[in-house]
Design a protein around this motif. Structure first.
Motif, PDB file in Angstrom:
ATOM      1  N   ASP A  61       0.816  -1.211   0.000  1.00  0.00           N
ATOM      2  CA  ASP A  61       0.000   0.000   0.000  1.00  0.00           C
ATOM      3  C   ASP A  61       0.850   1.262   0.000  1.00  0.00           C
ATOM      4  O   ASP A  61       0.330   2.353  -0.266  1.00  0.00           O
ATOM      5  N   ALA A  62       2.130   1.146   0.319  1.00  0.00           N
ATOM      6  CA  ALA A  62       2.998   2.324   0.354  1.00  0.00           C
ATOM      7  C   ALA A  62       3.128   2.981  -1.019  1.00  0.00           C
ATOM      8  O   ALA A  62       3.454   4.166  -1.116  1.00  0.00           O
ATOM      9  N   LYS A  63       2.857   2.225  -2.086  1.00  0.00           N
ATOM     10  CA  LYS A  63       2.967   2.793  -3.429  1.00  0.00           C
ATOM     11  C   LYS A  63       1.891   3.839  -3.691  1.00  0.00           C
ATOM     12  O   LYS A  63       2.087   4.748  -4.509  1.00  0.00           O
ATOM     13  N   THR A  64       0.761   3.713  -3.027  1.00  0.00           N
ATOM     14  CA  THR A  64      -0.385   4.569  -3.351  1.00  0.00           C
ATOM     15  C   THR A  64      -0.923   5.340  -2.159  1.00  0.00           C
ATOM     16  O   THR A  64      -1.711   6.262  -2.340  1.00  0.00           O
ATOM     17  N   HIS A  65      -0.549   4.991  -0.931  1.00  0.00           N
ATOM     18  CA  HIS A  65      -1.113   5.626   0.248  1.00  0.00           C
ATOM     19  C   HIS A  65      -0.254   6.792   0.729  1.00  0.00           C
ATOM     20  O   HIS A  65       0.907   6.933   0.349  1.00  0.00           O
ATOM     21  N   THR A  66      -0.832   7.588   1.614  1.00  0.00           N
ATOM     22  CA  THR A  66      -0.091   8.642   2.291  1.00  0.00           C
ATOM     23  C   THR A  66       0.418   8.113   3.629  1.00  0.00           C
ATOM     24  O   THR A  66       0.007   7.044   4.093  1.00  0.00           O
ATOM     25  N   VAL A  67       1.302   8.895   4.266  1.00  0.00           N
ATOM     26  CA  VAL A  67       1.845   8.468   5.553  1.00  0.00           C
ATOM     27  C   VAL A  67       0.742   8.409   6.602  1.00  0.00           C
ATOM     28  O   VAL A  67       0.729   7.513   7.453  1.00  0.00           O
ATOM     29  N   LEU A  68      -0.217   9.346   6.559  1.00  0.00           N
ATOM     30  CA  LEU A  68      -1.313   9.333   7.530  1.00  0.00           C
ATOM     31  C   LEU A  68      -2.139   8.059   7.396  1.00  0.00           C
ATOM     32  O   LEU A  68      -2.534   7.456   8.404  1.00  0.00           O
ATOM     33  N   GLU A  69      -2.382   7.615   6.168  1.00  0.00           N
ATOM     34  CA  GLU A  69      -3.128   6.376   5.961  1.00  0.00           C
ATOM     35  C   GLU A  69      -2.334   5.170   6.463  1.00  0.00           C
ATOM     36  O   GLU A  69      -2.913   4.214   7.003  1.00  0.00           O
ATOM     37  N   MET A  70      -1.020   5.202   6.306  1.00  0.00           N
ATOM     38  CA  MET A  70      -0.194   4.095   6.797  1.00  0.00           C
ATOM     39  C   MET A  70      -0.159   4.064   8.321  1.00  0.00           C
ATOM     40  O   MET A  70      -0.006   2.992   8.919  1.00  0.00           O
ATOM     41  N   LEU A  71      -0.308   5.225   8.965  1.00  0.00           N
ATOM     42  CA  LEU A  71      -0.274   5.260  10.427  1.00  0.00           C
ATOM     43  C   LEU A  71      -1.402   4.438  11.043  1.00  0.00           C
ATOM     44  O   LEU A  71      -1.285   3.962  12.176  1.00  0.00           O
ATOM     45  N   ARG A  72      -2.506   4.282  10.323  1.00  0.00           N
ATOM     46  CA  ARG A  72      -3.615   3.483  10.842  1.00  0.00           C
ATOM     47  C   ARG A  72      -3.225   2.015  11.011  1.00  0.00           C
ATOM     48  O   ARG A  72      -3.902   1.268  11.726  1.00  0.00           O
ATOM     49  N   LYS A  73      -2.132   1.587  10.383  1.00  0.00           N
ATOM     50  CA  LYS A  73      -1.685   0.203  10.482  1.00  0.00           C
ATOM     51  C   LYS A  73      -0.585   0.012  11.519  1.00  0.00           C
ATOM     52  O   LYS A  73      -0.179  -1.117  11.782  1.00  0.00           O
ATOM     53  N   VAL A  74      -0.070   1.095  12.069  1.00  0.00           N
ATOM     54  CA  VAL A  74       1.103   1.019  12.938  1.00  0.00           C
ATOM     55  C   VAL A  74       0.666   0.744  14.374  1.00  0.00           C
ATOM     56  O   VAL A  74      -0.265   1.388  14.881  1.00  0.00           O
ATOM     57  N   PRO A  75       1.304  -0.200  15.052  1.00  0.00           N
ATOM     58  CA  PRO A  75       0.944  -0.492  16.442  1.00  0.00           C
ATOM     59  C   PRO A  75       1.084   0.731  17.343  1.00  0.00           C
ATOM     60  O   PRO A  75       1.954   1.582  17.142  1.00  0.00           O
ATOM     61  N   MET A  76       0.210   0.832  18.332  1.00  0.00           N
ATOM     62  CA  MET A  76       0.216   1.875  19.362  1.00  0.00           C
ATOM     63  C   MET A  76      -0.125   3.263  18.816  1.00  0.00           C
ATOM     64  O   MET A  76       0.097   4.260  19.483  1.00  0.00           O
ATOM     65  N   ILE A  77      -0.654   3.324  17.582  1.00  0.00           N
ATOM     66  CA  ILE A  77      -1.078   4.604  17.005  1.00  0.00           C
ATOM     67  C   ILE A  77      -2.555   4.512  16.637  1.00  0.00           C
ATOM     68  O   ILE A  77      -2.999   3.519  16.062  1.00  0.00           O
TER      69      ILE A  77
END
Length: 747
Positions: free
Chosen positions: A77-93
């Motif tokens: 998903d990093a090819k098309t997503h923004t960093v904010l969208e990726m943060l939804r997948k990060v533990p403790m965030i």
């Protein structure tokens, strides 16, 4: 799997023997090539190794007991997503429906870029990360237990974003890489570009972004009920929020051990809201009722200028020791204007609202000087130490103007102008050791804070605040096996009151309430304790964190009735206890399907003797996502987010439910990417309705706000890049007949 690996190793060894035999044969039979240069193309053709493919899952999450790393580069998903969208997948965030970010359960956190503090992103995390393309990111690190080397302020933790930059500037490299990304949706449109490059020892990066959000129907309602008075407000306004950013950074490798970096950035955020709210007052001096309208016009303009210079040098055995010196400058002027022009007022009423314009001008300037040292004692032991000096100055000039027949007349009694100087001096020491299966990291930090506030206009009185704070931190980790570890963490965090909480200026923009700060607030202290368990396998990762935090002087916004007028201000009046269990799982179910769960269940207990109030209750946050690779290299991602209500001292804030999905396709060897995304609330016509309720001894109030999150957007990005590398012996790439009969070759 073992058979494939053994076969691959055998092929590589056999190929190496064949290459050696061919080289000897060339030296023996073709004497004309001795001590002569051979074209690189000939060498690569003659010594092409057979391809060996090993199929395995790459762990997307690396977990320690005090830090979690989400490897963005391994997420498709990093090819098309923004960093904010990726943060939804990060533990403790946690990222809620308003795109507000919480780290380790707290909205108080610091943002670092490549290990260096970024005041620009810390100030505007949502706006910047919403427009930053994830394909420019290597990984996201979340430090859940900040050690003594980090600032005592920022209770949640440290969010460190590692970008894709060449970490070694020693080689002779010429490269340029970049991404241009555009988005257009029903509620917003934006364009951003980032370019990074390197030429030998010199590197640079440029980031540009512009984003424009608009809401045609910004609906809200408010009800206030007192013993003899009630007020109802409803509005449907329009809102626009343009955001612009420009950032430029350069780096230079002074020698093999030292480097210099410089960064400059400018950001601008504007807000314009306008409409015609309606009011209805009843009781008290308003008798049977007063109904009237308002020509509302609110404008905000915030511009930030940030810069930094950083020098780093490595030393010691294997260059494991380091020293870093940093200077940072941040200048942040803010303009706020609020016009309330009331109309259709019944003039027979004894008390009528007064049309007015409120104007606030703020300037915040901060200088930071940092020195950090890492001193290795042996292979598994080191000491981290350093110091920091912060020099800051804040000023606020607030004025009220009466509106009389379209003219502004200053109300001197409502004007406040003050300046505040703040100095923070800090030093720290931290011991970091690993003894077999056990790792320990105790640390101690001392911070001295001095604040001087002087009123140049208004009824406020000058005051000085100074206090010292000892901030301990401890992390203990035990390795159960190669795949598992468990640990215990403790730290003390503080939160200094902000200028809004301290500013005694009385906001009269709402005729039914008075809102102001408290210049006598103390720093809030929070103790944090957690127990952490991590499991990391090739296709499965899990983190379970049980944490508890408590504060005996928490800063809380509260309301009270004074002579029929509702007053809202801040105070160190709350004892707060929060316990929570966070569970994170990331499972590669198949080679094409990945499942992610980020959930937290918590219990909050709030008590205030000053207000004779208490409240407690449970809350639950769940983020569940599935990532699916489909035929024709199409990628589908769906996310479901649920949040229950959160309890406040005098009431609660409602939760929300949100569903989002995206489908993306790459073209031309991943140079072009197209993404269609959709977001909708579950219920309320696809929107989110936020409701806050407060109840005191002699009043109750309800505020509801409709967030128009329903949105469909199209994103298109183009990625480009080139790289040319020449090592020091490139001109003499391979010399046949040398002593070692060897040459350097690249993958």
């Amino acid at each position: 799997m073992k058979v494939k690996v053994l076969f691959g190793i055998s092929v590589m060894l056999l190929s190496a023997q064949m290459m050696t035999a061919r080289t000897k044969n060339v030296v023996k039979n073709d004497t004309t090539t001795l001590n002569k240069k051979v074209p690189k193309e000939w060498y690569e053709k003659e010594h092409q190794l057979h391809d060996v493919t090993v199929v395995a899952h790459t762990p997307i999450v690396k977990m320690k007991t005090d830090k979690i790393t989400y490897q963005v580069r391994h997420d498709v998903d990093a090819k098309t997503h923004t960093v904010l969208e990726m943060l939804r997948k990060v533990p403790m965030i946690t990222v809620d429906g308003k795109n507000n970010i919480s780290v380790n359960g707290s909205k108080q956190f610091k943002v670092y870029i490549d290990g260096r503090p970024s005041t620009m992103v810390t100030r505007n995390p949502t706006q910047i990360l919403r427009n930053m393309p994830a394909n420019s990111i290597e990984s996201i690190e979340v430090t859940t237990n900040p050690g003594a080397q980090y600032d005592a302020e920022g209770a949640g933790g440290i969010l460190n974003i590692i970008t894709k930059k060449n970490k070694n500037l020693n080689n002779k490299i010429e490269s340029i890489n970049g991404t241009v990304h555009s988005t257009i949706g029903t509620n917003n449109y934006g364009l951003d570009a980032n370019i990074s490059g390197q030429k030998n020892h010199f590197s640079y990066d440029v980031n540009l972004m512009t984003d424009y959000m608009k809401y045609k129907h910004n609906k809200s309602e408010s009800d206030i009920n007192q013993k003899s008075f009630s007020a109802h407000t409803s509005q449907d306004t329009k809102q626009s929020m343009p955001f612009h950013m420009a950032e430029f950074g350069i780096g230079y490798q002074l020698d093999s051990l030292s480097s210099l970096h410089m960064n400059l950035s400018v950001t601008n955020f504007k807000l314009h809201e306008y409409g015609f709210p309606e009011y209805f007052y009843k009781g008290g001096t308003y008798g049977n009722g007063l109904k009237f309208g308002n020509n509302l016009d609110t404008r905000s303009n915030e511009t930030s200028y940030d810069g930094s210079i950083n020098y780093q040098r490595f030393f010691g055995k294997n260059n494991k020791g380091s020293m870093m010196f940093t200077y940072q400058l941040s200048h942040n002027p803010v303009k706020n204007d609020n016009v309330n022009s009331f109309f259709n007022i019944n003039q027979t009423q004894l008390v009528i609202p007064e049309s007015r314009k409120s104007s606030v001008r703020e300037k915040n300037t901060e200088h930071n000087f940092l020195a950090d040292f890492t001193i290795p004692l042996n292979k598994n032991t080191k000491i981290n130490t350093g110091a920091k000096l912060t020099l800051g100055q804040n000023q606020s000039n607030s004025s009220d103007y009466r509106i009389d027949k379209g003219l502004y007349k200053e109300n001197i009694d409502g004007s406040v102008f003050y300046k505040q100087k703040q100095q923070i001096m800090a030093m720290y020491g931290e011991y970091d050791a690993t003894i077999g299966w056990l790792s320990v990291k105790p640390g101690l930090r001392y911070e001295y804070t001095l604040q001087k506030t002087k009123y140049l206009k208004g009824a406020g009185s000058n005051f000085n605040i100074h206090y010292g704070t000892i901030v301990p931190a401890l992390s203990i980790s035990a390795r159960i096996s190669e795949l598992q570890n468990i640990g215990v963490n403790y730290n003390l965090r503080i939160r200094r009151p902000g200028i809004t909480e301290l500013d005694p200026y009385v906001d009269r923009s709402n005729p039914t309430t008075l809102v102001y700060g408290n210049s006598h607030l103390d720093a809030e202290k929070t103790n944090n304790l957690s127990i952490v368990y991590n499991l990391t396998a090739s296709n499965f990762a899990m983190n379970a964190t049980l944490r508890h935090s408590f504060s005996n002087n928490a800063i809380e916004q509260y309301s009270f009735n004074n002579n029929g007028v509702l007053n809202t201000t801040y105070g160190n009046i709350v004892k707060r206890n929060i316990s929570a269990l966070n569970l994170y799982m990331n499972w590669s179910m198949t080679t094409s399907t990945r499942m992610m769960l980020n959930a937290e269940a918590g219990y909050t207990d709030l008590r205030s003797a000053a207000l004779n109030a208490k409240n407690n209750g449970w809350n639950l946050n769940v983020n569940y996502g599935i990532q699916q690779n489909m035929p024709w290299d199409i990628k589908l991602t769906t996310n479901l987010e649920l949040m229950t209500r959160k309890h406040t001292l005098q009431g609660y804030e409602s939760g929300m439910s949100l569903l989002s999905a995206s489908i993306s396709k790459s073209f031309c060897n991943d140079k072009w990417n197209v993404t269609v995304s959709g977001t909708t609330g579950l219920g309320h016509g696809g929107n989110i309705v936020w409701t806050s309720y407060n109840k005191g001894n002699d009043f109750n109030s309800t505020n509801s706000f409709t967030e128009p999150v329903k949105n469909i957007s199209l994103g298109i990005s183009y990625t480009f890049g080139s790289k040319k590398e020449t090592n020091k012996d490139d001109d003499d790439w391979m010399q046949i007949g040398s002593k070692s009969h060897s040459g350097k070759h690249r993958k």
